[in-house]
Design a protein around this motif. Structure first.
Motif, short mmCIF file in Angstrom:
data_model
loop_
_atom_site.label_atom_id
_atom_site.label_comp_id
_atom_site.label_asym_id
_atom_site.label_seq_id
_atom_site.Cartn_x
_atom_site.Cartn_y
_atom_site.Cartn_z
N LYS A 46 0.83 -1.20 0.00
CA LYS A 46 0.00 0.00 0.00
C LYS A 46 0.87 1.26 0.00
O LYS A 46 0.61 2.20 -0.76
N GLN A 72 1.20 4.00 -3.07
CA GLN A 72 0.94 5.43 -2.89
C GLN A 72 2.11 6.26 -3.39
O GLN A 72 1.92 7.32 -3.99
N ARG A 106 1.81 6.39 -7.10
CA ARG A 106 0.72 7.30 -7.49
C ARG A 106 1.18 8.75 -7.42
O ARG A 106 0.93 9.53 -8.33
N THR A 107 1.87 9.10 -6.36
CA THR A 107 2.35 10.47 -6.18
C THR A 107 3.36 10.83 -7.27
O THR A 107 3.29 11.92 -7.85
#
Length: 58
Positions: free
Chosen positions: A41, A45, A48-49
């Motif tokens: 997870k 993230q 994604r950033t």
């Protein structure tokens, strides 16, 4: 791309624990699966950033 390779390696590394947990009911393997999923997870993230930053920089 490097982080995506880490995601694939992480998924592969927890595969045996997933099998042990669901097939044999090994509680310790379940704990390792939960930790691996949390790591996944966090890594997802980060990706994604990074993708958002790259996309908005264009």
């Amino acid at each position: 791309m490097e982080k995506f390779e880490k995601v694939k390696a992480l998924v592969a590394s927890i595969e045996t624990d997933v099998e042990k947990f669901y097939s044999a009911g090994n509680a310790a393997a379940g704990t390792r699966v939960r930790k691996g999923m949390q790591d996944l997870k966090v890594l997802a993230q980060e990706i994604r950033t990074e993708v958002t930053e790259k996309k908005n920089a264009k």
